[in-house]
Design an enzyme around this catalytic site. Sequence first.
Site, short mmCIF file in Angstrom:
data_model
loop_
_atom_site.label_atom_id
_atom_site.label_comp_id
_atom_site.label_asym_id
_atom_site.label_seq_id
_atom_site.Cartn_x
_atom_site.Cartn_y
_atom_site.Cartn_z
N GLY A 19 0.78 -1.14 -0.12
CA GLY A 19 0.03 0.03 -0.13
C GLY A 19 0.91 1.19 -0.16
CB CYS A 20 2.18 3.25 -1.26
SG CYS A 20 1.47 2.64 -2.69
#
Lengths: 392, 499, 156, 272
Positions: A19-20
Amino acid sequence: MKNLRSLNNPYRDDKVFEGCAIFALLNQAGRNVSGEPVFRAISNMRNRGNGLGGGFAVYGIYPEYAEHYALQVMFDDPLAREEVESYLKGRFEVADEEEVPTRKTQAVIHPPQVFRYFLKPRAGWMDDVTEDERVIRAVMDINIGIKDAFVFSSGKNMGVFKGVGHPETIAEYFRLDEYRGYLWTAHSRFPTNSRAWWGGAHPFSILDWTVIHNGEISSYGINRRYLEMHGYACTLETDTEVLAYIVDLLARRQRLPMSLVTKIMAPPLWEEIERMKEPERSELIKLRQIYSSLLVNGPFACVIAHHGEMIGLNDRIRLRPMTAGIGGENLYISSEEASIRLVCPELDEFWSPQGGDPIVGRVKPESPEIFEPARPEVSDEDRAGLKAGGRV
Amino acid sequence: MKSYLPPEFIVERREDRCIRCLTCVRQCGFETHVYDAEENSLLSREELCVGCLRCVTLCPTRALTVRTNPSESRPNANWTREHLRDVCRQAESGGVILTGSGNDKPIRSYWDHLFLNASQVTNPSIDPLREPMELRTYLGRKPDALEPGEGRARESECPNVRIETPLLFSAMSFGAISLQAMQSLARAASEYGTLFNTGEGGLPAELVDYGKVAIVQCASGRFGVNWEYLNNSAIVEIKIGQGAKPGIGGHLPGEKVLAKVAETRMIPVGTDALSPAPQHDIYSIEDLSMLIYALKEATSYRKPISVKIAAVHNAAAIASGMVRAGADMIVIDGIRGGTGAAPKLIRDHVGIPIELALAAVDTRLREEGIRNWASLVAAGGFRSAADVIKAIALGADAVYLGTAALVAMGCTICQKCYTGICNWGICTNRPELAKRLNPDVAARRLVKLLRGWSLDIKEILGGMGVNAIESLRGNRLQLRGVGLEEWELRVLGVKGAGE
Amino acid sequence: MKKAGEMKRTGAVRKIQIREEACIGCHLCEFYCAAEHHPSKDLLKAFGPGRERPRGRVRVVEEGPVSFALVCRHCDEPLCVFACVSGAMERDLETGKVIHDPERCVGCLSCILACANGTILWDEKRGVVAKCDLCPGREVPACVAGCPNEALILTE
Amino acid sequence: MISNPNMDIDNLELETRNLKPPTARLARVDARGLDYRELNRRVDELLASGAGEIEIRGVHGQRYIASRVRRPVSFRIHGTPGNDLAAFSDGVRLEVFGDAQDGVGNTMNSGEIIIHGRAGDIVGMGMRGGRIFIRDEVGYRTAIHMKEYGEQRPVIVIGVMGQDFLGEYMAGGVVVILNLPPRNPKSFSRPPAFIGTGIHGGKIFFRGKLEPYQTGKEVGFDRPDEKEMEFLSGIIRDYSNYFGLNLAQVVPDDFIKLYPKHLRPYGRLYAY
């Protein structure tokens, strides 16, 4: 042959899960600007990453070698450098080369060496294909064939800087405060495995195309198999990689306009298509028929960039956040609005597009020096290559 | 329209033993038995029988037998009776086939292919009846070291919860199960020193005093979730998925949402309680982190936060992400896990066995050096203490018991939980049925089950020559596989027997 | 007729506690009771085909989900004993049990009228009343032993 | 020692009892450079020392503001608060001078949030009580799974419009959409769709017209009744007051009511 997968996807999961946060800045006047706001903005979303990956793509940084391909190569072993250099020198005219300057930073552990080479393919090596194809060949050869070496980026007048750490740490390490570019994309990563590897951070790139991505591509399995059919080796086994290759296949090789590329990746729902008027309706039906395997499904928000242009794109039902703002000459794309407002409190425009509705940012035509020359008509050679399913 | 479905069960009544007490008539919530007063005769409407054996169990003269309908169409190994029935049901309803309980297919049980070790000659076994034998377990994140250094978790951020046996009651929500059933679980957990789990239906007012032994769930429906609920708990659990129905949500039909359930879930009486498939604030790993920390903020960092997922293909990578996202406890629920209601197709075909998922997760967390950051709980169809012991040896800190606990209370796994009718008073809210479960009786039976299984675990520990459960936890040398392929042994991380 | 003050018990009192919240309305207590008070002490024999159906001394009353067994409470102040005209109803001072002697019962029904709990039943066939005797000779009364849900429990 | 929450569940109450003598009623916090934990800890301290009103300036994305505050305290927030603003909150009144991000009022129990700007996705997710007023537009999945219970009936008022899936799974409460001109039409390149998909409780009042395809198949249409008109008048008045706008052109007559056709939208999906 080395196995990049063992570096990037050591546990052999179906793909790398992560994720980010994403952030991008485009100076629409084509003026090169400092990346300082980008560092501040991405580090403001620190909670979205976990310090196991950060990276930047910057465009317009090597004007003195604007006509040369800038290969930024990472070496885990000095021997690999010798091997790479001998490979390159046999096939390219190397106009300049140097170690990418870095700054000692405590938070960076075991950094690899990163060198850059400004080069052009030599006559006599693979003359039957375009220069671009030859550079791609070199990138693939190095990435797959030479142990402990990995090409971060390979476009002209641009570079990718990435590694293991929070993005602001990576920026400091690579002294990005000393660069000026007209287009910056930044990524903070939350990979689910600890063996984060410098090459596995975003942005992913091919020539001057770069992608940063937030989310998980649930259709990865089929996207990948389709791309493999077209000669792309998804060696990193991460879903972001397929985004880069989809764009390369459609926009560069098949020369589709970006407006269609985004509609292939995130097409309207059938019921929306059914409500459309002709000829748009038939066109979209055709796109969905032909490119069904390139529909990118699952939650994603990404920024795809190349010279003169950046495109923010969401999945069709917007499962990942993406916002955009324009302040003065700058267009911003961010996972969170707060980061945009942090660096540009007074925005002229702010919006949050609906799913599948791209944010298109282009350098205004009055600054043509940035732009690649207008796309040439498809040459007969290219046509032949396309028909033959020309392999990269 | 006439149904083509033959009855699944036939009811046999021995006339010479039937005393016309009508217990069977009164006890069948599905109205299988009918008394004809005129003829003084008892009839069975067998098409209604679900095979729960309530009538058989209560018949005072043992006059009743219920068995599978022996009528067979032409034998066909491909088109089994079940396939025929299901096609028929869907042709008649046009809907999705619902079912309850856990997967009933003959999925390979790896527990049955794993064998335990015992001490002989080189080390002594310990007599658990007289020597101390410790099962106490702490659930929650552990600091990396006693004097944590820079960047490591501080002790004050590692709330832990003590349990006296590595057996927890799994999530079963009020609404899905009766208040009496939940009360029984809460009382048994409290008495034996372990925890029960509210599921996602809130904590009924009657059980507020049991908050100290409650794992309270925060799931996609957010039913009954508020500050009091979160803080009156031992552990807060984010439910992402469930072994019986990975990837889909829950659906408590409106007719089960009676006053008490409505009050606990904090929704109006009679509305469907829909739990969306995802939590709509979690679409990615960093969103999970966001909710974990939202809950930590809301509970002032005093509660371990658990995250429960179904065992799916990439459980190891996901689990690693969950731990990195801040989970203090992770729960993996295997394909044999139970449910109150799930589409049959999903229950039977989605997910992977807990044994493989558990082993893969424990291995991954160890490879990444983060196994200590979270407790690992396995769930999904534990049938005996032997399964539990093997799970602990594979790497679990504790296990969740759902179906076993229900069976202890009387459940016969008739799989009709989704109908809202449960002749045993467990999975129902109809007051006349729910009162069939006397919490005094059921809590006692549950405590005895916990005691029995705990004794079993102690016996095995003693035989292995260790006297504390932590010496078994993740100790895969105590396991050997038989009848397993190379890849299965590899995933399980155990040697073949004799190796 | 005895006076209230003379009823003080001397020994431990066993009583059947009725728990409405656990009564499942199966009526099995009635059958176990009746069989216990049948000479055969056997369900099958007591209720066999063609036989007169015996009656127990416990009765289950139901109204919707509410159900419970009515069975003699063996009251400390037993109104039935005060009301009995023939001395058939007596309270055992040692056990506190209220016992009924059918031999002395004249069938006047005074006890039934007097009992606030409605636990004394009229045995029409024999012309006497019948009530719970806590199953002499059994450790646990038959109804308590047979109740599947502990809706009847024995307290001492 | 590892702390054991089994043992000290009541500590929280104890802490609030050990209050310092009250100081100034209004407390100010400069949020610049603070991460959310630090910011929320400072808010706790200020509340413990008796502050009844808190002004936070320079907010730049900090999450969970006011999420564990459980008394009627007023917050004035300048800047851009981060995700899960007032998640799980109970009784606070919170005014944001700027835009808010995703998850405003997530699982909120009571209180009031007023946003002088826009908000991101899933506003009021699982919200059970209280009111949220948003001057401008909102993102995806507003009021998803909002529900009501007893006296608790949440209300979300949106000045402009919500993007797709507004009122998805909605199980109670009220959403009012004033449909004022958008701040930026780029947020609505196509008309929002899937409004009220899966709705099985509550109501949505929408000013203007909707094409049938824009709503879920579970949605019924009606005109607001008299009582609802009155309610809408009140909402319009409050909205105008909160944001200092003169909304003469917005009248209850222009609203349509969207309501769930069935309490049990999925009753017939299954084979029993």
